[in-house]
Enzyme design. Structure first.
Site, PDB file in Angstrom:
ATOM      1  N   TYR A 283       0.837  -1.207   0.000  1.00 52.55           N
ATOM      2  CA  TYR A 283       0.000   0.000   0.000  1.00 52.55           C
ATOM      3  C   TYR A 283       0.870   1.254   0.000  1.00 52.55           C
ATOM      4  O   TYR A 283       1.690   1.462   0.901  1.00 52.55           O
ATOM      5  CB  TYR A 283      -0.879  -0.031   1.238  1.00 52.55           C
ATOM      6  N   TYR A 333      -5.648   4.830  -7.434  1.00 49.13           N
ATOM      7  CA  TYR A 333      -5.873   4.763  -5.993  1.00 49.13           C
ATOM      8  C   TYR A 333      -7.234   4.137  -5.697  1.00 49.13           C
ATOM      9  O   TYR A 333      -8.211   4.809  -5.421  1.00 49.13           O
ATOM     10  CB  TYR A 333      -5.767   6.149  -5.342  1.00 49.13           C
TER      11      TYR A 333
END
Lengths: 381, 148
Positions: A283, A333
């Protein structure tokens, strides 16, 4: 050596990733769910479980839209950044328990809508009392305060952050559909606008409108479907002893993340060590969070994550390819879920110019505030 | 140099928040501690992790401290009143081990501080409230003249 896996990922689906999409978040979610089910070689009528990440759009809206009858409905229950990964564990529990045969997990996001990803923090009264009046607001500002302390503790100069963003762009240039494919040289990095010192725009993730989904089933059923199964061989979930109010300011060990716990748990359950990881999807809401997690996960020594990236280890052709789609910094994203999709593509061997040769073990790891989740995905052998 | 300080009225409508802002209005900085064991609790929670029960006790502090980290905010994020640039600092306050107070650094040198720098309370008056901002120790005291 890996442990026996009871479940596998058999389908993935992604929409296009853009700013200011013409489609509603609900339409995007439906498109991604349909695509994931079709990729699995299934029809909506065969899929009997659904796990939502945000609860928005609502699972009943999606299943009614595509003609799917739910036997099992779940929510991920973790802070959104980590939730697309923890959802895989929720789905595994449902499949193992016989509550559903085929489960679809989805995430849809309209980050470029007014207020962006910042607004849910504004609803927190502690932030509204003790942080916003001092201008401490917006994720780039939070992570910049972490990065400043990291630079101090490990003697890293601001310019040395560049390699993480440069690697992301290199991978995105090899990836059809990536949102940010312009090249990024070191000089380009230094020219990137400062957002909150020492973080520049190039250190910050994209804002994306889009959706992604994946389908899981038992390992046995997976072997009867068209795609090579990607087995869930290990998983680690963790939450820290902090609240969403104080995680960015008051942690006793200021730079500690849940990855210090979730990583070892995932490795132990898969029966592997960090050295066994062929490719990692971690991430990367900011270059800061990517490096902190890589260090926690044992992918590089503590304090050396930026040097590791600057030396090219995470780039195409490097010793440990990381975020081979460009990550949240350059691909899209859709927190965590596009990292799962990319790991599946790598393990299927379909990434063409970005394919990591011989990739058999992928680590997917994601941060959601004080929650963290790590998954070990393995090619079926 | 024009000095920016955010103008965003605090949410104070709660016993967990009101005493902090009452102290700030009076030019002081106060943090809550457990009256039984003296452990400071920041941010205040509805319960006490130290295990004791009952209300927290707000304690006035000397208003001096050390910069733990900082960031110079150069892009606007607040819904209103957040015109950049300004420097957010986390201050470890003398007399209150544990908490880090999020604040704004003002005055000489505020654009480029260093972790470990000593600071002192130097409040800023805004249209709606008094913000307990800090200045580098040894810089001239401009608090009386500073309004947004």
């Amino acid at each position: 050596m890996t442990a026996a896996a009871s479940v596998a990922i058999v389908g993935i689906g992604e929409t296009e990733f853009v700013r200011r999409s013409d489609h509603s978040v609900g339409e995007l979610a439906v498109a991604a769910v349909r695509a994931a089910i079709a990729d699995a070689g299934l029809t909506p009528g065969q899929v009997d479980g659904i796990v939502s990440v945000y609860g928005d759009p609502a699972p009943d809206d999606i299943t009614s839209s595509i003609g799917m009858l739910r036997r099992f409905t779940g929510t991920a229950g973790y802070v959104p950044g980590a939730a697309a990964l923890s959802a895989a564990v929720t789905a595994k529990l449902a499949i193992d328990a016989g509550l559903a045969d085929y489960v679809v997990i989805y995430m849809a996001y309209g980050a470029s809508r007014p207020g962006g990803p910042y607004t849910f923090h504004a609803k927190d009264p502690i932030k509204a009392s003790y942080e916003m009046p001092f201008g401490f607001y917006g994720q780039p500002v939070y992570f910049a305060a972490w990065q400043q302390r990291y630079c101090h503790d490990y003697n890293v100069k601001p310019d040395e952050l560049a390699g993480v963003s440069m690697a992301a762009r290199k991978w995105a240039q090899l990836t059809p559909g990536a949102q940010e494919t312009r090249p990024l040289t070191f000089e380009d990095y230094l020219a990137s606008p400062m957002i909150s010192t020492p973080l520049r725009k190039a250190d910050c993730c994209l804002l994306t409108d889009g959706a992604a989904a994946y389908v899981m089933t038992s390992a046995d059923r997976a072997r009867d479907l068209p795609n090579a199964p990607v087995l869930l061989t290990g998983y680690g979930l963790a939450s820290m002893d902090t609240t969403m109010h104080n995680i960015f300011t008051q942690k006793q060990d200021f730079l500690e993340l849940g990855s210090r716990l979730s990583g070892p748990r995932a490795y132990a359950s898969a029966g592997i060590t960090p050295a066994d990881v062929d490719v990692a999807m971690v991430y990367d809401c900011f270059s800061t969070s990517l490096v902190l997690q890589m260090e926690d996960l044992g992918l590089c020594p503590r304090g050396e994550g930026f040097a590791f990236a600057n030396e090219g280890h995470t780039s195409p052709g490097g010793s440990l390819p990381v975020n081979t789609h460009g990550g949240h910094l350059a691909y899209a994203y859709l927190p965590g879920v596009v990292h799962i999709a990319e790991a599946v593509k790598q393990l299927r061997g379909v990434r063409a110019a970005a394919q990591v040769s011989g990739a058999e073990v992928a680590l997917v790891s994601a941060l959601g505030g004080n929650d963290h989740a790590s998954l070990v995905l393995t090619k079926d052998r | 140099m024009t000095e920016h300080v955010p103008e965003f009225a605090p949410y104070t409508d709660d016993p967990l928040y009101a005493p902090f802002w009452a102290a700030a209005e009076a030019g002081r900085v106060a943090l809550p501690a457990c009256p039984d064991c003296g452990v400071f609790q920041w941010y205040p929670l509805p319960g006490r992790p130290c295990g004791h029960q009952g209300p927290l006790e707000w304690r006035d502090l000397p208003g001096t401290g050390t910069i733990f980290t900082f960031t110079r905010v150069e892009r606007a994020f607040l819904p209103s009143g957040g015109e950049p640039p300004y420097t957010v600092v986390f201050v470890e306050l003398d007399g209150a081990p544990g908490p880090r107070l999020v604040s704004v650094l003002v005055g000489d040198g505020s654009a480029a501080p260093a972790i470990g720098d000593r600071v002192r309370l130097s409040p800023t008056r805004t249209a709606t409230h008094t913000l307990p901002t800090f200045a580098l120790a040894g810089s001239p005291d401009t608090s009386a003249a500073r309004t947004t």
